[in-house]
Design a protein around this motif. Sequence first.
Motif, PDB file in Angstrom:
ATOM      1  N   LEU A 296      60.153 -15.550   3.162  1.00 45.05           N
ATOM      2  CA  LEU A 296      61.399 -14.797   3.071  1.00 45.05           C
ATOM      3  C   LEU A 296      61.162 -13.309   3.296  1.00 45.05           C
ATOM      4  CD1 LEU A 296      64.437 -14.719   2.420  1.00 45.05           C
ATOM      5  CD2 LEU A 296      63.819 -14.503  -0.003  1.00 45.05           C
ATOM      6  N   SER A 297      60.087 -12.786   2.749  1.00 45.50           N
ATOM      7  CA  SER A 297      59.756 -11.378   2.937  1.00 45.50           C
ATOM      8  C   SER A 297      59.649 -11.040   4.422  1.00 45.50           C
ATOM      9  CB  SER A 297      58.444 -11.060   2.224  1.00 45.50           C
ATOM     10  OG  SER A 297      58.022  -9.733   2.502  1.00 45.50           O
ATOM     11  N   LEU A 298      58.910 -11.841   5.152  1.00 46.42           N
ATOM     12  CA  LEU A 298      58.735 -11.592   6.581  1.00 46.42           C
ATOM     13  C   LEU A 298      60.059 -11.748   7.333  1.00 46.42           C
ATOM     14  CD1 LEU A 298      55.353 -13.466   7.062  1.00 46.42           C
ATOM     15  CD2 LEU A 298      55.700 -10.988   7.120  1.00 46.42           C
ATOM     16  N   LYS A 299      60.841 -12.741   6.962  1.00 51.05           N
ATOM     17  CA  LYS A 299      62.113 -12.970   7.654  1.00 51.05           C
ATOM     18  C   LYS A 299      63.085 -11.823   7.432  1.00 51.05           C
ATOM     19  CE  LYS A 299      65.238 -16.624   8.980  1.00 51.05           C
ATOM     20  NZ  LYS A 299      65.361 -18.080   9.108  1.00 51.05           N
ATOM     21  N   ARG A 300      62.956 -11.155   6.286  1.00 49.15           N
ATOM     22  CA  ARG A 300      63.824 -10.000   5.998  1.00 49.15           C
ATOM     23  C   ARG A 300      63.237  -8.686   6.538  1.00 49.15           C
ATOM     24  NH1 ARG A 300      67.829 -10.518   2.005  1.00 49.15           N
ATOM     25  NH2 ARG A 300      67.412  -8.407   1.217  1.00 49.15           N
ATOM     26  N   GLY A 301      62.097  -8.771   7.236  1.00 51.18           N
ATOM     27  CA  GLY A 301      61.531  -7.591   7.869  1.00 51.18           C
ATOM     28  C   GLY A 301      60.583  -6.786   7.016  1.00 51.18           C
ATOM     29  N   PHE A 302      60.044  -7.381   5.966  1.00 52.99           N
ATOM     30  CA  PHE A 302      59.129  -6.682   5.057  1.00 52.99           C
ATOM     31  C   PHE A 302      57.699  -7.172   5.262  1.00 52.99           C
ATOM     32  CE2 PHE A 302      63.219  -6.150   3.084  1.00 52.99           C
ATOM     33  CZ  PHE A 302      63.169  -4.884   2.516  1.00 52.99           C
TER      34      PHE A 302
END
Length: 343
Positions: A322-328
């Motif tokens: 989720l972190s990566l999908k939200r750009g983090f």
Amino acid sequence: MADPQTTRMFQEAADAANAVARQLAANAEAVAALAADLRAQHVRGVLTCARGSSDHAATFAKYLIETRLGILTTSAAPSVSSIYGTATDFSGMLAIGISQSGKSPDILSAMRAAKQGGARTLALVNVEDSPLATESDVTLPLHAGPELSVAATKSYIASLAGLLHLVTRWADDAELLAAVTASPALLRTAWECDWSPLVERLHKARGLYVIGRGVGFGIAQEAALKFKETCGLHAEAFSAAEVRHGPMALVGPDFPLLVFRQGDETADGVDELVADVLARGGEVLVSGGAVAGAIQLPHPAAHPAIEPMLQIQAFYRAANALSLKRGFDPDRPPSLAKVTETV
């Protein structure tokens, strides 16, 4: 989006089962001896000293110790000693310091104050030559190995395992000991569980509540923290009982709930809450429950006391994605460092 399996958070969380297996083997004799001493000592209370993820493990400890041993357990407010300099009577108590680094000044101050006040001190710490370890009466190393990602994962799970191991031996609970012994294999299964519905539902979310009760509440606190620090997503943790008060005003189609449920005495009340929220038009993701209309997040069947540890293991994999999908970048949360040295 980067490959989720390339992050340190993914790799370290994936190692949690190995860390727990190492810990259970390495600490077996020390835990058995300490548990025998504690049974003979007739401890009148337990004090926990921790911050951040470690404090969420301390919340788990409170429910575990009070339900399995019937011993009042309270969380220390480190500022009482580190800022106010107040002396407190801790005679007859066990003070448990929980830390990855073992060098946060306020935790050290609280543990020193506990020892000066008459408590026996125990460190659950990953760095074996840290000040917390060397100054405590007894140390149970977490054996998590190096943890470089800012977000604590395997050290948190290792803390839960260490607490389970100690309390199980202290209570002389053969059924729970068998479950704890089997937990590394169950953690490996939990890591492979598909929580992609959480990633799909929350990648554009603006906020949510994370719900738990009893031994599951500390896991809800930990998940809420990980949403904030790795995903830039505001999340608040509430007990399934407390959320029915003022917080319910925000619940609706655009404000989902993530619910951690274990199969113990709290289960029926949690199911009632989920059904109530669904009836109001809210959206609920549930790990450990099967209420019609809720999004199910799987984990392996297990003893209720270790279910939360399996749930947070499955959650970590989803939070990383989720972190990566939200750009983090889950390994480098903005404005955060691995060791937080508060006074």
